[in-house]
Design an enzyme around this catalytic site. Structure first.
Site, mmCIF file in Angstrom:
data_model
loop_
_atom_site.group_PDB
_atom_site.id
_atom_site.type_symbol
_atom_site.label_atom_id
_atom_site.label_comp_id
_atom_site.label_asym_id
_atom_site.label_seq_id
_atom_site.Cartn_x
_atom_site.Cartn_y
_atom_site.Cartn_z
ATOM 1 N N ASP A 422 0.482 -1.282 0.296
ATOM 2 C CA ASP A 422 0.532 -0.116 -0.230
ATOM 3 C C ASP A 422 0.599 1.543 -0.273
ATOM 4 O OD1 ASP A 422 -2.481 1.126 0.114
ATOM 5 O OD2 ASP A 422 -1.270 2.179 2.325
ATOM 6 N N GLU A 475 1.489 -1.165 -5.269
ATOM 7 C CA GLU A 475 0.338 0.475 -4.921
ATOM 8 C C GLU A 475 0.651 2.005 -5.207
ATOM 9 O OE1 GLU A 475 -2.354 3.574 -4.027
ATOM 10 O OE2 GLU A 475 -1.798 2.801 -2.809
#
Length: 742
Positions: A422, A475
């Site tokens: 993330d 990401e």
């Protein structure tokens, strides 16, 4: 190597007071067994403020009782001692019988054991390469010299004192003060009698004398919410049954095969309304969730973070337990069961993992030893203003080691198939979401976070080097080059990158009224300009259906029929486009409401033909994507895609074909208007017979059924730069795919 720093210990007459005040620098130099002053025997000292009395039991070589004597309370706060004569140089074995007033407990003395962490452990931890650190640091049931107990270890180099506290010592930090290994900044202690399931924390006296209770950073099992203790746990009990999957994964080629991912938030995928709206357990999900995923032909599930987190509203993105699956849904072996069952059904499991930042909760990593240990001290480097969290200090060897050990634990101990990392952009740039005066340049004067870059490369090399078939997905939302290129070629070393540009451009295009799309044709086709710059994954993730953005179906323009048709068209275009696929739960049934982590998906909608038709379309798209090489074999190579016509803006139509290395061909036509295109001629790279394999307008999907029935044969008519062509019907707001018969 000296195991203690006894040269700094206080004078003997003050040691009991220092111990009880929590200021003793060397508890092992005072407690336990030592030569007595006359050097004719030994003295044993113990600190148990909770004890009414203690008997010392000295054991013979065969383990029988040689001597039993009451110990003298030498300080009213709970320090006991007994001196006895003993022949020979070898220290005898002994134990205590502790009288708590209402009960008695016989135990070995924690201060009678030697070092429990090896020199190599200390060295590699300091170097930042101890990737098995989760087997050493934390809490681990062990048997030492025939004594069962738990070995505790924690990194807190700047602490004045660290103690293990728990139910076993009434949470009194004076009872089990740890030994500091100065060379590694690690504190250690073996406590006999502490077993699996016992609750514990670390009581830390910080650099400035402040006292805090901290949850073990390496805890393998933890509580959640307001209860934040760790639990002693062993990972040695579960028996895996996914050997076939793991062997197959090790030799698989994810770049030349289908990968279609179903993103899930376990706490809101389905709730049990008749039982207080509770969430499902890991074991319940292993049946219900996997039944659904299997039915829809997804190849993988991606779990939004299940690493332990205190606040439900963070969705798991503010982590306090990097080595423990959240106890919300069960214990660690329950989670293993979920992964195991997925693998036995042929479904891979990807874990959303958050190494960019962590929350400021008092029990967590922040200011762990009274200093900025895991984070930077300077808020310009160490804090995310947007998220109210701390940023990891990637410049520290131990911090990088901590995170990489976490990643490898999930791969090795939980058989996770991939990590979705993330917020990579926030790690890469020192000025991420900051004004000009709010960040500190790197040593070269630039904005790149050099420590984070080193961490990501080190992480990817460790995962790909030691976990066959595993993958790491970034990401990352910027134009940073080489995110999914090997570190040997100067890249960051990720296996895949989320294609945020495709997502943003495509959704912007889809939200436009069809009559206006002709003026924005490039928004739909631009992604192919950079499609092979990275190993891309096309995503329609949870971020697109929260915070007032609306559900996917509600983003679509037009009346009810057009909304569904538009969404079916979007899915058809997405599955035909090069790149791996990911959609968020609820999108497969076109849920009207935004995602809400407090409640279940609106599964009742499936009684409607439009919603059930959408679900069937997703299942069929996954099936053809998985089974037809032309749609997956060359997802990341230019040879797998060719435009036929990307300039037909006037009719908002674009056509192309996909192909595989062995000559499989699929023609694709997309019509972004509500006007059907009948008798539309389309070029074909290979002469032959084509048949329709997907039509998003078919009546089985609740469409208007403008389809291409039967076989379509090519003609020797040159078209769209191809030597042959055929005529098809393109459905309104729809996608048709036709495959070459071979």
């Amino acid at each position: 190597m000296q195991p203690t720093n006894s040269q700094n210990a206080p004078a003997p007459h003050t040691q009991a007071v220092a111990l009880l005040q929590g200021n003793h620098s060397d508890p092992f130099g005072y407690l336990g067994i030592h030569r007595n002053e006359s050097d004719t025997g030994f003295v044993v000292r113990a600190c148990r403020p909770d004890a009414a009395a203690i008997d010392l039991i000295v054991l013979d070589e065969d383990g029988s009782e040689k001597l039993r004597a009451p110990m003298e309370r030498i300080h009213e706060g709970g320090v006991f001692a007994h001196s006895f004569e003993w022949e020979g140089e070898t220290k005898p074995r002994y134990s205590f019988e502790i009288d708590f007033g209402t009960s008695k407990w016989t135990t070995a003395d924690p201060y009678s054991f030697d070092l429990i962490i090896g020199e190599q452990d200390c060295y590699f931890w300091g170097e930042g390469t101890h990737y098995d650190a989760y087997k050493t640091l934390g809490a681990h049931p062990r048997t030492i010299d025939g004594i069962e107990g738990t070995a505790f270890a924690v990194w807190a180099p700047n602490a004045r004192r660290v103690s293990v506290v728990g139910d076993f010592n009434r949470w009194d930090g004076r009872t089990h003060i740890m030994r500091k290994r100065i060379e590694a900044g690690v504190w250690e202690l073996f406590i006999p009698g502490v077993t699996e399931g016992d609750h514990y924390k670390f009581e830390v006296v910080g650099d400035h004398g402040e006292l805090t209770l901290k949850t073990d950073p390496f805890a393998l099992r933890t509580q959640w919410g307001q209860k934040t203790a760790a639990l002693v746990h062993s990972l040695d009990h579960y028996t895996w049954n996914d050997q076939e999957w793991m062997e197959r994964r090790a030799s698989a080629d994810p770049y030349h095969s289908a990968m279609s991912v179903y993103e899930v938030h376990l706490g809101s995928w389905a709730r049990v309304t008749e039982d207080g709206n509770r969430w499902l357990t890991y074991r319940e999900l292993a049946d219900q969730l996997l039944d659904h995923v299997e039915k829809l032909n997804f190849t993988h599930i991606e779990l939004m973070p299940i690493t332990e987190f205190p606040f439900d509203g963070s969705w798991g993105y503010q982590v306090t337990g990097y080595f423990s699956p959240t106890s919300r849904y069960g214990d660690p072996d329950d989670f293993r069961y979920l992964v195991d069952q997925a693998h036995q059904r042929g479904i891979g499991v990807i874990l959303d993992w958050v190494p960019a930042h962590f929350p400021k909760d008092d029990h967590g990593l922040g200011r762990f030893d009274g200093t900025a240990l895991f984070e930077h001290a300077d808020p310009r480097q160490g804090e995310h203003k947007d998220w109210g969290t701390y940023i990891f200090n990637f410049d520290r060897n131990e911090v990088r080691n901590f995170l990489i050990a976490s990643a490898l634990l999930w791969m090795r101990e939980y058989h996770i198939d991939g990590l979705r990392v993330d917020a990579v952009a926030s790690m890469l740039y020192l000025d991420y979401s900051r004004e000009a005066h709010e960040w500190v340049p790197n040593k070269h004067g630039g904005r790149e976070n050099l420590g984070a870059i080193q961490f990501m490369r080190q992480l990817n090399e460790a995962v790909y080097g030691s976990c066959p078939g595993a993958m790491v997905i970034a990401e990352e939302s910027t134009a940073w080059g080489g995110v999914s290129r090997p570190t040997s070629a100067g890249g960051l070393g990720f296996g895949f990158k989320w294609n945020m540009g495709w997502m943003n451009d495509t959704l912007t295009y889809m939200e436009r009224e069809p009559v206006h799309r002709q003026y924005h044709h490039g928004e739909a086709t631009f992604s192919m300009v950079y499609a092979y710059d990275e190993n891309f994954m096309l995503v329609l993730s949870h971020d697109e259906v929260v915070h007032g953005k609306g559900s996917l179906i509600n983003k679509m323009p037009g009346d009810r029929w057009q909304k569904f048709a538009n969404l079916r068209m979007l899915y058809g275009w997405m599955w035909a486009h090069p790149g791996k696929k990911l959609i968020f739960m609820g999108d497969e049934i076109a849920q009207w409401d935004e995602w809400n982590y407090h409640r279940s998906i609106d599964w009742h909608l499936r009684i409607g033909a439009e919603h059930s038709g959408m679900e069937r379309l997703v299942s069929d798209l996954n099936a053809v994507y998985r089974d037809i090489p032309a749609l997956n074999d060359l997802d990341h190579e230019p040879g797998g895609f060719s435009w036929l016509d990307h300039d037909d803006a006037a009719s908002s139509t674009f056509t192309f074909f996909r192909r595989s290395r062995d000559g499989d061909v699929v023609l694709v036509a997309v019509n972004a208007t509500p006007v059907a295109r009948h008798g539309y001629r389309i070029g074909a790279p290979t002469a032959g017979t084509y048949h329709e394999i997907i039509n998003t307008d078919a009546d089985i999907y609740a469409g208007s059924n403008v389809t291409n029935q039967g076989d379509r044969h090519t003609e020797q008519i040159g078209w769209q730069h191809q030597a042959q062509s055929l005529v098809i019907d393109i459905p309104p707001l729809g996608v048709t795919m036709l495959r070459l018969k071979r």
